[in-house]
Design a protein around this motif. Structure first.
Motif, PDB file in Angstrom:
ATOM      1  N   THR A 147      56.072  36.614  33.754  1.00 43.64           N
ATOM      2  CA  THR A 147      55.447  36.297  35.332  1.00 43.64           C
ATOM      3  C   THR A 147      55.155  34.790  35.373  1.00 43.64           C
ATOM      4  N   ARG A 148      54.400  34.335  34.244  1.00 43.64           N
ATOM      5  CA  ARG A 148      53.787  32.758  34.563  1.00 43.64           C
ATOM      6  C   ARG A 148      55.122  32.179  34.639  1.00 43.64           C
ATOM      7  N   LEU A 171      47.508  33.813  39.831  1.00 40.04           N
ATOM      8  CA  LEU A 171      47.600  34.053  38.384  1.00 40.04           C
ATOM      9  C   LEU A 171      46.581  33.694  37.286  1.00 40.04           C
ATOM     10  N   MET A 174      43.684  35.629  37.426  1.00 40.98           N
ATOM     11  CA  MET A 174      43.873  36.985  36.536  1.00 40.98           C
ATOM     12  C   MET A 174      43.567  36.642  35.194  1.00 40.98           C
ATOM     13  N   ASP A 179      42.741  39.831  32.705  1.00 43.69           N
ATOM     14  CA  ASP A 179      43.730  40.813  33.277  1.00 43.69           C
ATOM     15  C   ASP A 179      45.132  40.606  33.114  1.00 43.69           C
ATOM     16  N   LEU A 180      45.446  39.386  32.407  1.00 41.42           N
ATOM     17  CA  LEU A 180      46.721  39.112  32.205  1.00 41.42           C
ATOM     18  C   LEU A 180      46.974  38.073  31.110  1.00 41.42           C
ATOM     19  N   ASP A 181      47.895  38.297  30.239  1.00 35.30           N
ATOM     20  CA  ASP A 181      48.159  37.381  29.018  1.00 35.30           C
ATOM     21  C   ASP A 181      49.520  36.628  29.627  1.00 35.30           C
ATOM     22  N   ASN A 185      52.890  38.885  29.692  1.00 38.74           N
ATOM     23  CA  ASN A 185      52.943  39.571  30.756  1.00 38.74           C
ATOM     24  C   ASN A 185      54.531  39.231  31.354  1.00 38.74           C
ATOM     25  N   ILE A 193      54.295  42.063  39.822  1.00 37.22           N
ATOM     26  CA  ILE A 193      53.680  42.686  38.577  1.00 37.22           C
ATOM     27  C   ILE A 193      53.515  44.159  38.778  1.00 37.22           C
ATOM     28  N   PRO A 200      50.244  38.316  42.644  1.00 36.15           N
ATOM     29  CA  PRO A 200      48.904  37.913  42.143  1.00 36.15           C
ATOM     30  C   PRO A 200      47.929  37.837  43.136  1.00 36.15           C
ATOM     31  N   ASN A 217      44.593  46.500  35.420  1.00 37.88           N
ATOM     32  CA  ASN A 217      45.608  46.359  34.705  1.00 37.88           C
ATOM     33  C   ASN A 217      46.901  47.180  35.549  1.00 37.88           C
ATOM     34  N   LYS A 219      50.070  47.042  35.585  1.00 36.46           N
ATOM     35  CA  LYS A 219      51.243  47.055  34.570  1.00 36.46           C
ATOM     36  C   LYS A 219      51.149  48.473  33.797  1.00 36.46           C
TER      37      LYS A 219
END
Length: 403
Positions: A147-148, A171, A174, A179-181, A185, A193, A200, A217, A219
């Motif tokens: 995603t990033r 992002l 987040m 809430d996001l790695d 991710n 997502i 985001p 989360n 996802k």
């Protein structure tokens, strides 16, 4: 598996329209943000913007360190597909009995979550579940793009940075919330997502911790995804307790020139003209309603109500939105639509020929691309009316010959 293939197709189609977002509604008249150039310098600029927006420098660093341009994202962006299927083809493929069964099971298993969504946000369970099914096959196919990197790629690219740079900054927020790695991710190529495919900024604005673990989360958590979707759908203007689409049967004769999105009249006026709801419900006769005929007067027919607007905000494709809205009615207890016997449509080359003729008559059909978009539908309807044909907006060989 066939289900997985179908889901991948839907994911691609959904992204063609780009899932609705407040960011995607931004005007493009403002100067475009910085884009292109050395990636390291670009990322420093994004970090500065994120910090200015209140994201701690450490969180921005964590979000952006190791970011890379993904050529596959650019390839997808340059080669977006389009809908060339008819409503009957697409809806029968997507609103399958298997999906209906799974959707009903999910609604029963998570009844308390859906109950909360309806109580707090006014969104019917079937509406959320249909999007959940069509976007990711209930979370099974969420996309495998980092995603990033996807958002970095699209924000760095100078084609539409005004759309994607704000998503990239969201992002980082987040990441700040845990809430996001950013390293692991994954999601869709355009940065959506989770189980209902949200961007985001929309997750930041409408995220709900549905399972009480302190994080949003979308996802991995069904409750988080369901309640976040409900909050987002409410923000698009969904009105509790009102219909969104209703299948109807048509009388022998009807002023078809009154049909089509944008030609709303009170539903009660349609009923007076002989349009009959298959479910027998005429409770919302005072609401404005449009008669939509995806494949003309001989195919399935529906009245769309104000709540249908949220579908067009979610995805701009008329075929996708009508299918998703119909799917939601099935999950809410409606019977299968009547297929009817629609007249054969035009293939791509014939459609291009028709568009060229319409364009020559000063109709605005947009690009001559063989796609039955809203401009082409309106032009078809006007020419049908001029020629004394039933003006149902469905292009046929007979119309092409008449022109």
């Amino acid at each position: 598996m066939l289900r997985a293939k179908a889901s991948s197709f839907l994911l691609a189609c959904s992204l063609t329209g780009l899932v609705a977002s407040t960011a995607f509604a931004q005007t493009t008249e403002a100067p475009k943000p910085a884009c292109g150039g050395e990636l390291s310098s670009f990322l420093e600029g994004v970090k500065a913007d994120a910090v200015a927006a209140g994201v701690p420098a450490e969180a921005a660093d964590k979000a952006l360190t190791g970011a890379q341009i993904d050529p596959k994202v650019l390839s997808r962006d340059r080669a977006q597909g389009v809908f060339r299927q008819t409503f009957l083809e697409f809806s029968q493929r997507t609103v399958s009995q298997a999906r209906l069964d799974i959707g009903r099971q999910k609604m029963q298993q998570l009844a308390s979550v859906f109950g909360r969504a309806e109580q707090e946000y006014g969104v019917a369970p079937g509406v959320i579940t249909a999007f959940w099914a069509m976007e990711t096959d209930f979370g099974a196919v969420q996309g495998d793009f980092n995603t990033r990197n996807a958002l970095v790629t699209l924000a760095h690219d100078c084609r539409r940075p005004e759309l994607f740079r704000p998503q990239l900054i969201a992002l980082t927020e987040m990441v700040q919330h845990g809430d996001l790695d950013p390293a692991t991710n994954t999601g869709a190529w355009a940065g959506e997502i989770g189980q209902v495919q949200m961007l985001p900024r929309d997750i930041i604005a409408h995220g709900v911790d549905g399972d009480g673990d302190g994080h949003v989360n979308v996802k991995a958590s069904g409750p988080d995804a369901i309640l976040t979707a409900a909050s987002f759908i409410k923000s698009l203007g969904f009105q509790a307790g009102q219909p969104w689409i209703q299948e109807v049967e048509l009388p022998e004769s009807l002023p078809y020139e009154k049909s089509g999105l944008g030609n709303e009249i009170p539903a009660g006026e349609w009923f007076k003209l002989g349009v009959k709801p298959r479910d027998g419900k005429t409770d919302f006769g005072n609401l404005p309603a449009a008669l939509v005929l995806p494949q003309g007067r001989k195919g399935p027919a529906f009245l769309t109500y104000p709540n249908f607007a949220i579908y067009l905000e979610w995805n701009k494709s008329f075929i996708y939105t009508t299918s998703a809205a119909y799917f939601a009615t099935r999950l809410s207890g409606a019977p299968p639509y009547l297929k009817g016997n629609p007249e054969p449509g035009l293939d791509v080359e014939a459609m291009k020929a028709l568009q060229a003729k319409l364009d020559a008559k000063s109709h605005d059909v947009g690009e001559i691309d063989g796609i039955l978009g809203s401009g082409t539908r309106r032009a078809v309807q006007r020419e049908q009316l001029r020629l004394g044909m039933p003006a149902d907006g469905w292009p046929t060989q007979a119309l092409l010959d008449a022109l």
